[in-house]
Motif scaffolding. Structure first.
Motif, PDB file in Angstrom:
ATOM      1  N   TYR A  30      -0.683   2.877   2.029  1.00 31.67           N
ATOM      2  CA  TYR A  30      -0.775   4.052   1.047  1.00 31.67           C
ATOM      3  C   TYR A  30      -0.131   5.209   1.294  1.00 31.67           C
ATOM      4  O   TYR A  30      -0.336   6.219   0.670  1.00 31.67           O
ATOM      5  CB  TYR A  30      -2.243   4.004   0.335  1.00 31.67           C
ATOM      6  CG  TYR A  30      -2.699   2.765   0.009  1.00 31.67           C
ATOM      7  CD1 TYR A  30      -2.236   2.527  -1.499  1.00 31.67           C
ATOM      8  CD2 TYR A  30      -3.649   1.942   0.490  1.00 31.67           C
ATOM      9  CE1 TYR A  30      -2.851   1.346  -2.040  1.00 31.67           C
ATOM     10  CE2 TYR A  30      -4.021   0.756   0.070  1.00 31.67           C
ATOM     11  CZ  TYR A  30      -3.572   0.543  -1.128  1.00 31.67           C
ATOM     12  OH  TYR A  30      -4.047  -0.660  -1.889  1.00 31.67           O
ATOM     13  N   TYR A  31       0.208   5.308   2.713  1.00 33.63           N
ATOM     14  CA  TYR A  31       0.758   6.622   3.054  1.00 33.63           C
ATOM     15  C   TYR A  31       2.396   6.429   2.812  1.00 33.63           C
ATOM     16  O   TYR A  31       3.076   5.687   3.306  1.00 33.63           O
ATOM     17  CB  TYR A  31       0.556   6.691   4.584  1.00 33.63           C
ATOM     18  CG  TYR A  31       1.119   7.799   5.212  1.00 33.63           C
ATOM     19  CD1 TYR A  31       0.435   9.280   5.140  1.00 33.63           C
ATOM     20  CD2 TYR A  31       2.352   8.098   5.707  1.00 33.63           C
ATOM     21  CE1 TYR A  31       0.881  10.317   5.385  1.00 33.63           C
ATOM     22  CE2 TYR A  31       2.910   9.162   6.337  1.00 33.63           C
ATOM     23  CZ  TYR A  31       2.274  10.430   6.056  1.00 33.63           C
ATOM     24  OH  TYR A  31       2.862  11.580   6.523  1.00 33.63           O
ATOM     25  N   HIS A  32       2.500   7.633   2.076  1.00 34.96           N
ATOM     26  CA  HIS A  32       4.130   7.901   1.637  1.00 34.96           C
ATOM     27  C   HIS A  32       4.863   9.111   2.645  1.00 34.96           C
ATOM     28  O   HIS A  32       6.019   9.188   1.902  1.00 34.96           O
ATOM     29  CB  HIS A  32       4.147   7.969   0.283  1.00 34.96           C
ATOM     30  CG  HIS A  32       3.373   6.768  -0.524  1.00 34.96           C
ATOM     31  ND1 HIS A  32       2.207   7.037  -1.181  1.00 34.96           N
ATOM     32  CD2 HIS A  32       3.505   5.579  -0.502  1.00 34.96           C
ATOM     33  CE1 HIS A  32       1.740   6.146  -1.627  1.00 34.96           C
ATOM     34  NE2 HIS A  32       2.636   4.989  -1.351  1.00 34.96           N
ATOM     35  N   SER A  78      -1.568   9.548   0.412  1.00 39.65           N
ATOM     36  CA  SER A  78      -1.101   9.922   1.724  1.00 39.65           C
ATOM     37  C   SER A  78      -2.334  10.903   2.326  1.00 39.65           C
ATOM     38  O   SER A  78      -2.464  10.709   3.685  1.00 39.65           O
ATOM     39  CB  SER A  78       0.099  10.683   1.659  1.00 39.65           C
ATOM     40  OG  SER A  78       0.858   9.720   0.979  1.00 39.65           O
TER      41      SER A  78
END
Length: 130
Positions: A30-32, A78
């Motif tokens: 889910y980290y962008h 993020s």
């Protein structure tokens, strides 16, 4: 979260760290932002404490780095992932940070079905350490 908090309290400090790191690792998708590799390195480095290869002050610096990454993150999920990583690393310093790593991991998830699955996964993962 009350049930899981009780479960985590029953874990050793080392088990709580392993659990916190696994909770953070489980939501890295889910980290962008551009610092995903840094977050992975922070988690890997925090685990070095288990073998005596990382001091508490070093772990605290890792946590500070993750929170700095959160401040620069491009979106809310993020930010939450980076905060989760920060609390996982901070678990080396204080065991109670483990639950915050899990809480932030959950906050990174916006889909209700995925959120329910993640809560279930966290609890099942905690039971593996008991």
């Amino acid at each position: 979260m009350k049930e899981i908090e009780k479960t985590i309290q029953s874990l050793s400090h080392q088990e709580a760290l392993r659990w916190a790191v696994s909770c953070s690792e489980n939501v890295l998708c889910y980290y962008h932002g551009t610092q995903l590799d840094d977050l992975k390195e922070i988690l890997d480095s925090a685990l070095l404490w288990l073998d005596g290869n990382l001091s508490v002050p070093e772990a605290r610096q890792l946590a500070f780095k993750a929170h700095a990454i959160a401040r620069d993150a491009p979106d809310a999920p993020s930010i939450k992932v980076a905060r989760s990583v920060g609390h996982a690393a901070a678990t080396v310093h204080v065991k109670d940070h483990a639950i915050h790593a899990a809480t932030y991991a959950l906050k990174a998830i916006t889909d209700e079905t995925q959120l329910i699955e993640e809560k279930r996964w966290q609890m099942n993962r905690a039971f593996k350490f008991i």
